[in-house]
Design a protein around this motif. Structure first.
Motif, short mmCIF file in Angstrom:
data_model
loop_
_atom_site.label_atom_id
_atom_site.label_comp_id
_atom_site.label_asym_id
_atom_site.label_seq_id
_atom_site.Cartn_x
_atom_site.Cartn_y
_atom_site.Cartn_z
N ASP A 188 0.82 -1.21 0.00
CA ASP A 188 0.00 0.00 0.00
C ASP A 188 0.86 1.26 0.00
O ASP A 188 0.54 2.24 -0.69
N LEU A 237 2.41 1.60 -3.52
CA LEU A 237 1.44 1.98 -4.55
C LEU A 237 0.90 3.40 -4.37
O LEU A 237 0.31 3.95 -5.29
N SER A 238 1.13 4.00 -3.22
CA SER A 238 0.62 5.35 -2.96
C SER A 238 1.48 6.44 -3.61
O SER A 238 1.08 7.60 -3.62
N SER A 276 4.30 7.75 -6.88
CA SER A 276 4.81 7.51 -8.23
C SER A 276 6.20 6.87 -8.14
O SER A 276 6.88 6.97 -7.11
N ALA A 303 1.64 6.23 -9.81
CA ALA A 303 1.13 5.70 -8.54
C ALA A 303 0.08 4.64 -8.85
O ALA A 303 -0.67 4.75 -9.82
N GLY A 304 0.08 3.58 -8.05
CA GLY A 304 -0.87 2.49 -8.25
C GLY A 304 -0.36 1.38 -9.14
O GLY A 304 -1.04 0.38 -9.35
N SER A 305 0.86 1.55 -9.67
CA SER A 305 1.44 0.55 -10.57
C SER A 305 2.81 0.12 -10.08
O SER A 305 3.45 0.81 -9.30
N LYS A 330 -0.69 -2.25 -13.52
CA LYS A 330 -1.54 -1.45 -12.65
C LYS A 330 -2.16 -2.35 -11.60
O LYS A 330 -2.81 -3.33 -11.93
N LYS A 352 -3.65 -0.89 -8.62
CA LYS A 352 -4.61 -0.13 -7.81
C LYS A 352 -5.43 0.80 -8.67
O LYS A 352 -4.98 1.38 -9.59
#
Length: 159
Positions: A14, A17-18, A20, A94-96, A157, A159
């Motif tokens: 988490d 992923l938060s 970049s 972010a998220g990847s 990806k 998230k």
């Protein structure tokens, strides 16, 4: 830069992923995030980070030699994989996350033990699902080219 010494030192998914990829790499460079344990093992460290480009600086010592006493090809490969993949990481949103799909290296000459080198990774392409980068290892003092590489990474990806 602090180096992770146990799995608990690394970011959880988490946290990772938060941010970049560029923020993540910058955090390692400025010491607010832990660096990779392999950097200590292999004798290199993150030296510069910018959008689409990273430089690692290292000095091969006896512990990375082959039975002939020269720098093992795996040292070149590990260093180039790190620099090229981290150049891709600077473009990951972010998220990847990313991982290396394949890489190739060409060693052009042997690095003398104790010589400080820069390994530069530069992005060629970053898309939704792939990143392509190139790399080179150059002597800091002599500027000579010691190896080149290329990589393709998958960007996922989560998230």
């Amino acid at each position: 830069m602090p180096i992770a010494t146990s799995p608990s030192d690394l970011l959880n998914q988490d946290e990772l992923l938060s941010m970049s990829g560029l923020d993540f790499m910058t955090g390692i460079l400025n010491g607010t995030l832990p660096g990779p344990p392999i950097a200590n093992t292999m004798g290199y460290r993150l030296h510069t980070v910018s959008d689409g480009r990273v430089t690692f600086r290292g000095t091969p010592e006896f512990n990375v030699t082959n039975p002939m006493g020269t720098v093992h090809g795996g040292w070149y490969g590990t260093l180039l994989d790190s620099a090229m993949a981290c150049a891709v990481m600077t473009k990951v949103p972010a998220g990847s996350v990313y991982t290396t799909l394949e890489y190739k290296i060409n060693i052009t000459r042997g690095i003398p033990l104790g010589m400080t080198i820069d390994c530069i990774g530069t992005i060629d392409h970053s898309g939704r699902s792939t990143g392509v980068a190139k790399g080179e290892i150059r002597g800091v003092e002599d500027g000579k080219l010691y190896a080149t590489g290329s990589t393709t990474c998958i960007i996922m990806k989560l998230k």
